[in-house]
Write an enzyme that holds these catalytic residues in place. Structure first.
Site, PDB file in Angstrom:
ATOM      1  N   ASP A   1     -24.599 -23.508  35.066  1.00  0.00           N
ATOM      2  CA  ASP A   1     -23.813 -22.967  36.172  1.00  0.00           C
ATOM      3  C   ASP A   1     -23.994 -21.454  36.211  1.00  0.00           C
ATOM      4  O   ASP A   1     -23.674 -20.751  35.250  1.00  0.00           O
ATOM      5  CB  ASP A   1     -22.337 -23.319  35.965  1.00  0.00           C
ATOM      6  CG  ASP A   1     -21.504 -23.084  37.214  1.00  0.00           C
ATOM      7  OD1 ASP A   1     -22.088 -22.775  38.266  1.00  0.00           O
ATOM      8  OD2 ASP A   1     -20.262 -23.200  37.133  1.00  0.00           O
TER       9      ASP A   1
ATOM     10  N   ASP B   1     -26.367 -23.027  42.912  1.00  0.00           N
ATOM     11  CA  ASP B   1     -26.127 -22.312  41.664  1.00  0.00           C
ATOM     12  C   ASP B   1     -25.697 -23.195  40.496  1.00  0.00           C
ATOM     13  O   ASP B   1     -25.230 -22.685  39.477  1.00  0.00           O
ATOM     14  CB  ASP B   1     -25.094 -21.203  41.878  1.00  0.00           C
ATOM     15  CG  ASP B   1     -23.749 -21.740  42.352  1.00  0.00           C
ATOM     16  OD1 ASP B   1     -23.665 -22.947  42.656  1.00  0.00           O
ATOM     17  OD2 ASP B   1     -22.799 -20.945  42.427  1.00  0.00           O
ATOM     18  N   GLU B   2     -25.844 -24.513  40.599  1.00  0.00           N
ATOM     19  CA  GLU B   2     -25.505 -25.353  39.448  1.00  0.00           C
ATOM     20  C   GLU B   2     -26.330 -26.627  39.453  1.00  0.00           C
ATOM     21  O   GLU B   2     -26.737 -27.125  40.501  1.00  0.00           O
ATOM     22  CB  GLU B   2     -24.008 -25.670  39.395  1.00  0.00           C
ATOM     23  CG  GLU B   2     -23.529 -26.693  40.369  1.00  0.00           C
ATOM     24  CD  GLU B   2     -22.060 -27.026  40.194  1.00  0.00           C
ATOM     25  OE1 GLU B   2     -21.679 -27.625  39.168  1.00  0.00           O
ATOM     26  OE2 GLU B   2     -21.277 -26.687  41.107  1.00  0.00           O
TER      27      GLU B   2
END
Length: 424
Positions: free
Chosen positions: A24, A139-140
């Site tokens: 993350d 973003d993860e």
């Protein structure tokens, strides 16, 4: 265990426990802005829309940890953010006195093309480090690394992933490692930013028990409040509760909350369907103006993309290039073909042709992409297998008609926003 690359010291004994990493990014949009403006590091930074004079509607996309200390949060109205953290006048020009510096912050507009370019670099590393990757957002992502490492060295493996992203891309991520997806997700949030938390199979219940119910995966503010009204303050409370009242209150999600509070989650890390595109990118150490080095890189990237498409059994109808020019302007061009093909030479030729308009421009990064993929078990096609009949329709090499009005070859600027899977 597979015969793939593994860390030294990993034996071949079967292990029924999965090893899942949740990666993350920390304040990803803010981290990207700091890549192109290093002077923003350590400063309160808000990325959002609607803060310019005259704008009436806007929201915070992300806030750096320094900005969060002023009460600025993601999804917050930009007007509230500006009340809590006024915009620093020095963004326009000149210096500010120390008092204003301590009470103000920097604001930047959302630049998704740039963020997705950075995310593509991260994604490339993730796919290099794991056999199975599930991208959740820009973003993860979840990684199944069961075949790459073992619990005895999982800490070192996760540290390698985290440090490689920081070293090669320049953004920080936090990594959680656990036998289940839900616990790995919680673990990645446990020690942000730049965190690393490993929860081994026998430690899940002990790790989860003291956590506030807000931290359970899938629990938002409303659900957390309802759980507290039921007298359940921690994950341990939920795990020890009678599951029936939870099911009555929340339906099937109540059973899911109960199971996850106990560390039980049988989901496997699986990609979200077939990929929509394959791409490769590479950056120069400094912007390059001379054409030859850029065309050499185009050739290398085109070869890598075409090779991956062949290995994955994919045909493609679209070929594209990306050129990132200073400071970080992302330019994309693409060309659509009459039908799906597998032709590495054509990928190279079209990529070179699309890049022509940028050959004398300073370029920081280049990318080559194939898209509109089709996954088939039949023999793969090359452009030469597509022929024109007298009426202009497209036929395959066997003479079978494929389209009454085939799509013309065209060059387009990319429109809209792409996902993390798009230029990677």
């Amino acid at each position: 265990m597979s015969d793939g690359p593994r860390l030294p010291g990993v034996d071949d004994e079967d292990d029924e426990e999965r090893i899942v990493c949740h990666v993350d990014a920390d304040c990803f949009y803010a981290s990207c802005e700091r890549l192109r403006e290093p002077e923003l590091r350590g400063e309160p930074l808000v990325v959002g829309m609607g803060y310019e004079e005259g704008d009436t509607i806007g929201a915070v996309a992300t806030a750096s940890y320094e900005a969060r200390e002023f009460g600025v949060e993601s999804a917050q109205a930009i007007s509230t953010a500006l009340e809590r953290l006024p915009r620093r006048a020095a963004d326009e020009a000149g210096e500010v006195d120390e008092i204003e510096r301590e009470e103000t912050g920097h604001y930047r507009p959302v630049d998704m093309d740039y963020y997705e370019s950075v995310a593509a670099d991260v994604r490339e590393i993730l796919h290099d480090c794991a056999d199975v990757v599930r991208e959740v957002s820009i973003d993860e992502a979840y990684l199944d690394v069961t075949e790459r490492t073992a619990w005895e060295v999982a800490d070192g493996f996760a540290r390698h992933v985290r440090d490689r992203i920081r070293r090669e891309v320049g953004v920080t991520v936090s990594v959680g490692v656990a036998p289940t997806m839900s616990t790995a997700k919680i673990a990645s949030d446990f020690d942000k930013p730049d965190g690393l938390t490993v929860v081994e199979p026998g430690d899940i219940r002990e790790f989860l028990a003291p956590l506030a119910v807000d931290l359970l995966h899938g629990v938002g503010p409303v659900t957390a409040r309802e759980l507290r009204e039921m007298g359940l303050e921690t994950a341990g409370d939920v795990a020890a509760a009678d599951p029936e009242p939870l099911v009555e209150a929340f339906g099937e999600r109540g059973r899911e909350l109960y199971d996850r509070a106990r560390g039980e989650d049988d989901r496997r890390v699986e990609p979200k369907g077939d990929p929509k595109s394959f791409s490769r990118e590479s950056a120069f150490a400094e912007p390059v103006e001379a054409p030859d080095p850029k065309y050499e890189l185009i050739e290398t990237l085109a070869g890598a993309v075409a090779d991956r498409a062949q290995r994955e059994g994919a045909l493609y109808r679209t070929i594209g290039v990306k050129a990132v020019t200073p400071p970080y302007d992302v330019n994309t061009r693409e060309r659509s073909l009459p039908g799906p093909i597998d032709d590495p030479d054509l990928v190279d030729r079209i990529a070179r042709d699309l890049f022509t308009e940028f050959e004398t421009d300073p370029v920081r990064k280049l990318g080559v992409r194939v898209a509109n993929l089709e996954f088939v078990a039949a023999d793969q096609a090359s452009l030469e297998s597509w022929e024109r009949s007298e009426d202009g329709s497209a036929t395959d090499s066997a003479g079978q008609s494929t389209e009454a009005e085939p799509e013309p070859i065209r060059d387009d600027r990319s429109a809209g926003q792409s996902s993390l899977a798009d230029f990677s």
